[in-house]
Design a protein around this motif. Structure first.
Motif, PDB file in Angstrom:
ATOM      1  N   ILE A 120     -34.944   9.971  78.433  1.00 40.51           N
ATOM      2  CA  ILE A 120     -33.938  10.964  78.801  1.00 40.51           C
ATOM      3  C   ILE A 120     -34.325  12.280  78.144  1.00 40.51           C
ATOM      4  O   ILE A 120     -34.728  12.312  76.983  1.00 40.51           O
ATOM      5  N   VAL A 121     -34.204  13.388  78.858  1.00 39.87           N
ATOM      6  CA  VAL A 121     -34.640  14.676  78.326  1.00 39.87           C
ATOM      7  C   VAL A 121     -33.851  15.019  77.065  1.00 39.87           C
ATOM      8  O   VAL A 121     -32.702  14.589  76.885  1.00 39.87           O
ATOM      9  N   SER A 122     -34.470  15.791  76.197  1.00 39.88           N
ATOM     10  CA  SER A 122     -33.908  16.082  74.883  1.00 39.88           C
ATOM     11  C   SER A 122     -32.518  16.709  74.968  1.00 39.88           C
ATOM     12  O   SER A 122     -31.603  16.329  74.229  1.00 39.88           O
ATOM     13  N   ARG A 123     -32.354  17.681  75.849  1.00 46.51           N
ATOM     14  CA  ARG A 123     -31.065  18.382  75.951  1.00 46.51           C
ATOM     15  C   ARG A 123     -29.943  17.403  76.312  1.00 46.51           C
ATOM     16  O   ARG A 123     -28.873  17.411  75.699  1.00 46.51           O
ATOM     17  N   LYS A 124     -30.189  16.561  77.309  1.00 48.45           N
ATOM     18  CA  LYS A 124     -29.180  15.580  77.723  1.00 48.45           C
ATOM     19  C   LYS A 124     -28.935  14.565  76.622  1.00 48.45           C
ATOM     20  O   LYS A 124     -27.787  14.143  76.386  1.00 48.45           O
ATOM     21  N   THR A 125     -29.985  14.173  75.919  1.00 47.40           N
ATOM     22  CA  THR A 125     -29.827  13.225  74.816  1.00 47.40           C
ATOM     23  C   THR A 125     -28.949  13.811  73.724  1.00 47.40           C
ATOM     24  O   THR A 125     -28.076  13.127  73.170  1.00 47.40           O
ATOM     25  N   GLN A 126     -29.182  15.061  73.374  1.00 50.66           N
ATOM     26  CA  GLN A 126     -28.335  15.736  72.384  1.00 50.66           C
ATOM     27  C   GLN A 126     -26.874  15.626  72.785  1.00 50.66           C
ATOM     28  O   GLN A 126     -26.006  15.284  71.967  1.00 50.66           O
ATOM     29  N   GLN A 127     -26.584  15.948  74.038  1.00 54.83           N
ATOM     30  CA  GLN A 127     -25.205  15.958  74.508  1.00 54.83           C
ATOM     31  C   GLN A 127     -24.578  14.567  74.439  1.00 54.83           C
ATOM     32  O   GLN A 127     -23.431  14.416  74.004  1.00 54.83           O
ATOM     33  N   LEU A 128     -25.336  13.549  74.845  1.00 51.57           N
ATOM     34  CA  LEU A 128     -24.844  12.176  74.789  1.00 51.57           C
ATOM     35  C   LEU A 128     -24.572  11.747  73.346  1.00 51.57           C
ATOM     36  O   LEU A 128     -23.538  11.132  73.042  1.00 51.57           O
ATOM     37  N   VAL A 129     -25.497  12.069  72.458  1.00 45.28           N
ATOM     38  CA  VAL A 129     -25.353  11.704  71.051  1.00 45.28           C
ATOM     39  C   VAL A 129     -24.128  12.383  70.445  1.00 45.28           C
ATOM     40  O   VAL A 129     -23.323  11.745  69.744  1.00 45.28           O
ATOM     41  N   LEU A 130     -23.961  13.664  70.693  1.00 42.03           N
ATOM     42  CA  LEU A 130     -22.839  14.403  70.125  1.00 42.03           C
ATOM     43  C   LEU A 130     -21.502  13.854  70.623  1.00 42.03           C
ATOM     44  O   LEU A 130     -20.548  13.706  69.846  1.00 42.03           O
ATOM     45  N   ALA A 131     -21.426  13.545  71.923  1.00 44.00           N
ATOM     46  CA  ALA A 131     -20.186  12.995  72.484  1.00 44.00           C
ATOM     47  C   ALA A 131     -19.856  11.637  71.858  1.00 44.00           C
ATOM     48  O   ALA A 131     -18.694  11.357  71.510  1.00 44.00           O
ATOM     49  N   LYS A 132     -20.871  10.784  71.711  1.00 49.88           N
ATOM     50  CA  LYS A 132     -20.649   9.468  71.126  1.00 49.88           C
ATOM     51  C   LYS A 132     -20.201   9.572  69.671  1.00 49.88           C
ATOM     52  O   LYS A 132     -19.309   8.842  69.223  1.00 49.88           O
ATOM     53  N   LEU A 133     -20.816  10.486  68.903  1.00 51.66           N
ATOM     54  CA  LEU A 133     -20.442  10.659  67.505  1.00 51.66           C
ATOM     55  C   LEU A 133     -19.010  11.150  67.365  1.00 51.66           C
ATOM     56  O   LEU A 133     -18.245  10.661  66.519  1.00 51.66           O
ATOM     57  N   ILE A 134     -18.637  12.152  68.161  1.00 49.91           N
ATOM     58  CA  ILE A 134     -17.276  12.689  68.081  1.00 49.91           C
ATOM     59  C   ILE A 134     -16.261  11.617  68.482  1.00 49.91           C
ATOM     60  O   ILE A 134     -15.228  11.430  67.811  1.00 49.91           O
TER      61      ILE A 134
END
Length: 339
Positions: A120-134
């Motif tokens: 998964i591209v880095s930008r999308k991965t960042q977004q997924l990770v941040l949403a899961k953490l929050i």
């Protein structure tokens, strides 16, 4: 500028003053993020309520909207020395800061490993990770109100400042410049006649002249159409010929930017004890704005309230479209200073 003393011991904590000033400049970005989530959810809830009640998918959608926004008026986010982040990085740091520590040292390697394993591209991965953490840890955080976020940002910016190698005087002046631009944005919700502003991380060189701090003024296409250029000069010695020589240095810098016939404004910061009154008048006549501190360089730890207010007023006038750069229509100062 006076220190805090007890028993002849200096207790002043100027670093906190500067960090608090930088953290306060993140409030427009916080408000902008809140606005993006509100539009998405069609709600007037606070950011805390939106993040605490949203599903993981709703949180993800809000983060994506922030990352992908095409708004013409997006406020700045800066690091601990006042250098503006590119927008996607600003979004990454903002959401990472409010949910965990060390987004660059600890979270970024995890994101990279996920990218490697999932493709998964880095930008999308960042977004997924941040949403899961929050979504996972929001109950532990408890609140995302500004007062709490501000304290977090102060802490994160202090870490950022420690990790960045730079000149202290440049950092103080860059912080003041960011504060001036953000004061305008907080009041008007935009950057006036410009679409956006960037604060470069390094010195800029123009016609062999060096400017310690600068701001790039951008149009709607993201093109730089003007600059605020800020040389910072400090002197241990007092007045006399040294003051005159420095004025000549400033004239060379002024000649360099005026030769390009662009929308460049020269703002000079001078830190020196007992600077020549005559040279101070000369400098104020030549440059677009001057800030003079009657201090030795080692006493210069922050912009005082009066100096900041004056710089804010200058930037307000510039962004409002009421100020054009000064022309070089002043007498020569090549002769020696009168005593």
């Amino acid at each position: 500028m006076s220190g805090l003393e007890l028993g002849g011991i200096d207790l002043s904590h100027s670093r906190l003053t500067e960090l608090a000033k930088l953290a306060d400049q993140a409030k427009p970005f916080y408000d902008w993020v809140t606005g993006q989530f509100r539009k998405l959810r069609q709600s007037n809830l606070s950011l805390t309520e939106l993040l605490m009640t949203g599903t993981e998918e709703e949180i993800l959608q809000g983060i994506v909207v922030c990352y992908d926004s095409t708004d013409k008026n997006i406020p700045l986010m800066t690091d601990g020395v006042g250098r503006s982040y590119q927008h996607s990085k600003a979004c990454y740091y903002f959401f990472a800061w409010i949910i965990r520590d060390a987004p660059q040292q600890r979270l970024a390697p995890l994101v990279a490993r996920i990218v490697s394993s999932t493709r998964i591209v880095s930008r999308k991965t960042q977004q997924l990770v941040l949403a899961k953490l929050i979504f996972r840890y929001r109950a532990n955080v408890g609140t995302f109100e500004w007062d709490a976020v501000r304290e977090i940002i102060i802490d994160r910016l202090e870490g950022s400042r420690r990790s960045v190698k730079g000149h202290e005087k440049e950092t103080i002046s860059r912080t003041a410049l960011v504060a001036a631009f953000q004061a305008f944005f907080k009041h008007h919700g935009n950057y006036g006649r410009f679409s956006s502003v960037e604060i470069p991380e390094r010195q800029v060189n123009i016609a062999e002249e060096t400017f310690d701090v600068s701001a790039r003024l951008l149009d709607v296409q993201g093109k730089c159409v003007g600059r605020v250029l800020m040389p910072i000069k400090t002197r241990e010695t007092e007045g006399g010929g040294h003051a005159h020589l420095f004025t000549r240095d400033l004239m060379q810098a002024l000649n360099a930017i005026r030769a390009e016939d662009g929308l460049d404004y020269l703002v000079t910061v001078i830190v020196a004890r007992n600077w020549s009154a005559r040279e101070a008048e000369n400098i104020r006549a030549y440059v677009d704005h001057a800030v003079l501190f009657d201090l030795s360089p080692n006493e210069f730890t922050e912009f005082g309230e009066a100096a900041q207010a004056s710089l804010n007023e200058f930037i307000e006038t510039l962004l409002s479209g009421d100020l054009k750069p000064k022309k070089l229509e002043v007498p020569s100062i090549n002769g020696p200073e009168a005593t």
